[in-house]
Write an enzyme that holds these catalytic residues in place. Structure first.
Site, short mmCIF file in Angstrom:
data_model
loop_
_atom_site.label_atom_id
_atom_site.label_comp_id
_atom_site.label_asym_id
_atom_site.label_seq_id
_atom_site.Cartn_x
_atom_site.Cartn_y
_atom_site.Cartn_z
N LYS A 142 7.28 -36.49 9.61
CA LYS A 142 8.50 -37.03 10.25
C LYS A 142 9.16 -36.00 11.14
O LYS A 142 9.55 -36.30 12.27
CB LYS A 142 9.50 -37.50 9.17
CG LYS A 142 9.14 -38.77 8.46
CD LYS A 142 10.28 -39.29 7.62
CE LYS A 142 10.86 -38.25 6.69
NZ LYS A 142 9.90 -37.76 5.68
N THR A 155 7.84 -33.27 12.48
CA THR A 155 6.96 -32.99 13.61
C THR A 155 7.05 -34.11 14.65
O THR A 155 7.12 -33.84 15.86
CB THR A 155 5.51 -32.86 13.13
OG1 THR A 155 5.46 -31.91 12.07
CG2 THR A 155 4.58 -32.40 14.24
N ARG A 160 17.70 -31.85 9.49
CA ARG A 160 18.28 -31.07 8.40
C ARG A 160 17.81 -29.61 8.45
O ARG A 160 16.76 -29.30 9.00
CB ARG A 160 17.88 -31.66 7.05
CG ARG A 160 18.45 -33.03 6.77
CD ARG A 160 17.96 -33.56 5.42
NE ARG A 160 16.53 -33.84 5.43
CZ ARG A 160 15.83 -34.15 4.35
NH1 ARG A 160 16.42 -34.20 3.17
NH2 ARG A 160 14.54 -34.42 4.44
N LYS A 215 5.89 -26.85 -0.71
CA LYS A 215 5.88 -27.67 0.50
C LYS A 215 6.01 -26.85 1.78
O LYS A 215 5.61 -27.28 2.85
CB LYS A 215 7.01 -28.70 0.42
CG LYS A 215 6.90 -29.76 1.50
CD LYS A 215 7.90 -30.88 1.31
CE LYS A 215 7.74 -31.95 2.40
NZ LYS A 215 8.71 -33.04 2.27
N ALA A 263 17.10 -35.76 -0.57
CA ALA A 263 16.79 -37.13 -0.14
C ALA A 263 16.67 -38.09 -1.32
O ALA A 263 16.43 -39.27 -1.11
CB ALA A 263 15.51 -37.15 0.68
N PHE A 294 12.04 -38.61 3.15
CA PHE A 294 11.09 -39.46 2.42
C PHE A 294 10.71 -40.70 3.22
O PHE A 294 10.88 -40.75 4.42
CB PHE A 294 11.63 -39.83 1.04
CG PHE A 294 11.78 -38.67 0.09
CD1 PHE A 294 10.97 -37.56 0.19
CD2 PHE A 294 12.74 -38.70 -0.90
CE1 PHE A 294 11.11 -36.49 -0.69
CE2 PHE A 294 12.89 -37.62 -1.79
CZ PHE A 294 12.07 -36.54 -1.67
N PHE A 339 -4.59 -37.07 13.04
CA PHE A 339 -5.24 -35.88 12.50
C PHE A 339 -6.67 -35.82 13.05
O PHE A 339 -7.24 -36.85 13.42
CB PHE A 339 -5.28 -35.92 10.97
CG PHE A 339 -3.96 -35.66 10.31
CD1 PHE A 339 -3.75 -34.51 9.57
CD2 PHE A 339 -2.91 -36.57 10.43
CE1 PHE A 339 -2.54 -34.26 8.95
CE2 PHE A 339 -1.69 -36.33 9.82
CZ PHE A 339 -1.51 -35.18 9.07
N TRP A 358 1.26 -32.70 17.41
CA TRP A 358 0.96 -31.47 16.68
C TRP A 358 0.09 -30.54 17.53
O TRP A 358 0.31 -29.34 17.56
CB TRP A 358 0.24 -31.80 15.36
CG TRP A 358 0.04 -30.60 14.48
CD1 TRP A 358 0.90 -30.08 13.57
CD2 TRP A 358 -1.12 -29.75 14.48
NE1 TRP A 358 0.35 -28.96 12.98
CE2 TRP A 358 -0.88 -28.74 13.52
CE3 TRP A 358 -2.33 -29.75 15.19
CZ2 TRP A 358 -1.81 -27.74 13.25
CZ3 TRP A 358 -3.25 -28.75 14.93
CH2 TRP A 358 -2.99 -27.76 13.97
#
Length: 559
Positions: A74, A76, A97, A108, A276, A304, A384, A412
């Site tokens: 999200k 990215t 955030r 993470k 979240a 999330f 990906f 990305w």
């Protein structure tokens, strides 16, 4: 452009502009920036007040399907979409955030985007940044100290030490602090009692910080925090300790929004970071509203999946602030859809079109849910290298059947160039005026019914269930005058149910409510479903094991 470099290597090669130049593109005079070094700054309250009569730009929300443990990108995508909008000639900024230190050193990692869709300076943002989280921790722990001091002396409020609900916080994953005993060592050291620590992002101060509209509102909300109860279960507020003034002083500078930039030198507002789960998981209202006065499009995200993050953004943040999104971007990945289609987490790399098709039930449920809010939706497929054309086509086909456009996004590896097609469509959606934003429920609906409505409408559940004690707590909050508050559902992010292993789009299940918590300052009721951890622990091999300063004096291992 493609890369096999790590996020921190890419960030280190960034050609950042001085923060004064980023401010200048937004029309912020240098005197209204409070620089923290050369590449980050805070925006003065005086400037924010001076732009209140300006029209608002369009607000775009980025959310996601039910994620894998690694997340679906999200942040990215938020960064990549902002860069894409600017590449096609639009004036856009992001609002996200601030990262917490706990996940950075845990499992993470940070929260500054990834690859060529990052915000910089990446190391600063992921570590101490401008000190906001330290200020929030200090303000929170000041109140905790004042509560124990209040009991130690005269306890004029009649606060029952056994019924104190306000714990302490630290911005770190530390399971040993979840439950502690304080006040040992005799009368001189206070009243012995059980307590504990939460992580700073789970603090009610953090939630208040991100929902307050100005310093006066911040002070008012802090004063309304319920710190505990008397013997006859009457709430005792923070203002009984005269805490709100000193706490606001500690938060005064932190409350000013932070300005940094993306790798492509576009403005980024990074401010606040509530949990979240037990909070609403969005950046601050003051940062979002400020950005909307300065650009034509503001891209923001919610924590999330859409069943949690987007619902809270819309039903809590927008309800309390008057914000209205003009478009919603739902992020999906092939790997997550394969997981929802029954593929094991360690086998997601191989092609499995059938699993993608089956897993699209999760995507479809999220699209259906978001449509209930009256805001136009589009899908961003975060691509990906392991994705195959057949798998991507399966997602496009399902979206087309639902009347929703889906776009392959390669931000990305390609930055803003990888989201130009998505950016064109999002701008058209936002400008179309097709949206008719509406909340999922009215303020007047009873608290129990609000939670039930969310579970039935969004989770596909038949009902919520709770024992007599929990039902009585719902009724007590209703009677005490908190019934008009929205509810903040706290459950696993991995499933529409409370079972993290129940994939896809389950229906007909029951949602068990374990407890209900009052956030009187933040002005919402937390409905805890299943096991929710407010103080995470570190994994067997934490990220901290690999973070160090190399021979060149640079940070390595941060991601």
């Amino acid at each position: 452009m493609s890369s096999y470099k790590s996020d921190i290597e890419i960030a280190r090669e960034a050609r950042m502009q001085p923060i004064s130049a980023i401010g200048e593109t937004l029309g912020i005079p240098y005197d209204d920036l409070m620089p923290y070094g050369h590449t980050k700054a805070k925006i003065s309250q005086a400037f924010i007040q001076s732009i209140q009569d300006k029209p608002n730009g369009k607000l775009i929300l980025v959310t996601a399907i039910s994620p894998t443990p690694a997340g679906e990108g999200k942040t990215t995508t938020t960064v990549g979409l902002c860069d894409g909008l600017n590449r096609i000639g639009k004036k856009a900024a992001i609002c996200i955030r601030e990262p917490s230190l706990g996940p950075c050193f845990g499992m993470k990692g940070g929260a500054a985007g990834g690859g060529y869709a990052q915000v910089v300076p990446m190391e600063d943002i992921n570590l101490h940044f401008t000190g906001d989280f330290h200020a929030i921790s200090a303000a929170h722990n000041l109140l905790a100290a004042l509560v124990d001091n209040h009991i130690h002396w005269e306890n004029k409020s009649g606060l029952d030490p056994r019924r104190i609900v306000f714990r302490r916080v630290v911005d770190m994953n530390d399971r040993a602090l979840r439950n502690i005993t304080i006040g040992l060592g005799g009368p001189f050291n206070g009243t012995p009692r059980e307590s504990g620590y939460d992580i700073t992002v789970a603090s009610e101060i953090m939630a208040i910080f991100c929902l307050a509209t100005d310093l006066d509102d911040l002070t008012r909300r802090i004063g309304n925090i319920v710190v505990g109860y008397t013997r006859d279960m009457q709430p005792v507020l923070a203002k009984a300790m005269n805490a709100q003034g000193a706490m606001t002083v500690l938060l005064k500078d932190a409350f000013m929004p932070n300005l940094v930039q993306t790798l492509e030198n576009n403005p980024a507002f990074i401010h606040g970071g509530p949990f979240a789960n037990i909070a609403h998981g969005c950046n601050s209202v003051i940062a979002t509203k400020t950005a909307l006065k300065l650009v034509d499009y503001v891209v923001t995200e919610a924590g999330f999946g859409a069943d949690l993050g987007a619902e809270k953004f819309l039903d809590i943040k927008c309800r309390k602030s008057g914000l209205e999104p003009a478009a919603i971007v739902l992020v999906a990945t092939v790997r997550a859809l394969k997981m929802h289609g029954g593929v094991a987490k360690n086998e997601l790399a191989g092609e499995n079109v059938e699993a993608v098709v089956h897993g699209c039930s999760n995507l479809e449920r999220h699209i259906s849910n978001l449509s209930k809010f009256g805001v136009p939706v589009t899908v961003a497929i975060n691509c990906f290298v392991t994705d195959t054309e057949a798998e991507l086509q399966a997602i496009r086909d399902r979206c087309a059947a639902l009347g929703v456009s889906a776009f392959d996004c390669t931000h990305w590896s390609n930055g803003g160039a990888g989201t130009e097609e998505l950016a064109q469509h999002v701008a058209q959606l936002a400008d179309s005026g097709e949206g008719d934003f509406k909340l999922l429920y009215d303020d007047e609906m009873p608290l129990w019914d609000k939670a039930q409505h969310i579970a039935k409408t969004l989770y596909g559940a038949d009902e919520i269930i709770a024992d007599k004690k929990v039902r009585e707590q719902f009724a007590r909050f209703q009677e005490q005058g908190y019934g008009h508050f929205p509810v903040c559902m706290a459950k696993t992010q991995y499933s529409f149910s409370t079972d993290p292993n129940l994939m896809g789009a389950p229906s007909g299940h029951a949602v068990p409510v374990r407890e209900v918590r009052l956030s009187a300052g933040a002005e919402f009721i937390v409905v805890v479903c299943g096991d929710i951890m407010t103080m995470p622990g570190l994994p067997r091999v934490p990220s901290a094991d690999h973070i160090h300063i190399n021979e060149q004096g640079q940070i390595d291992g941060l991601f």
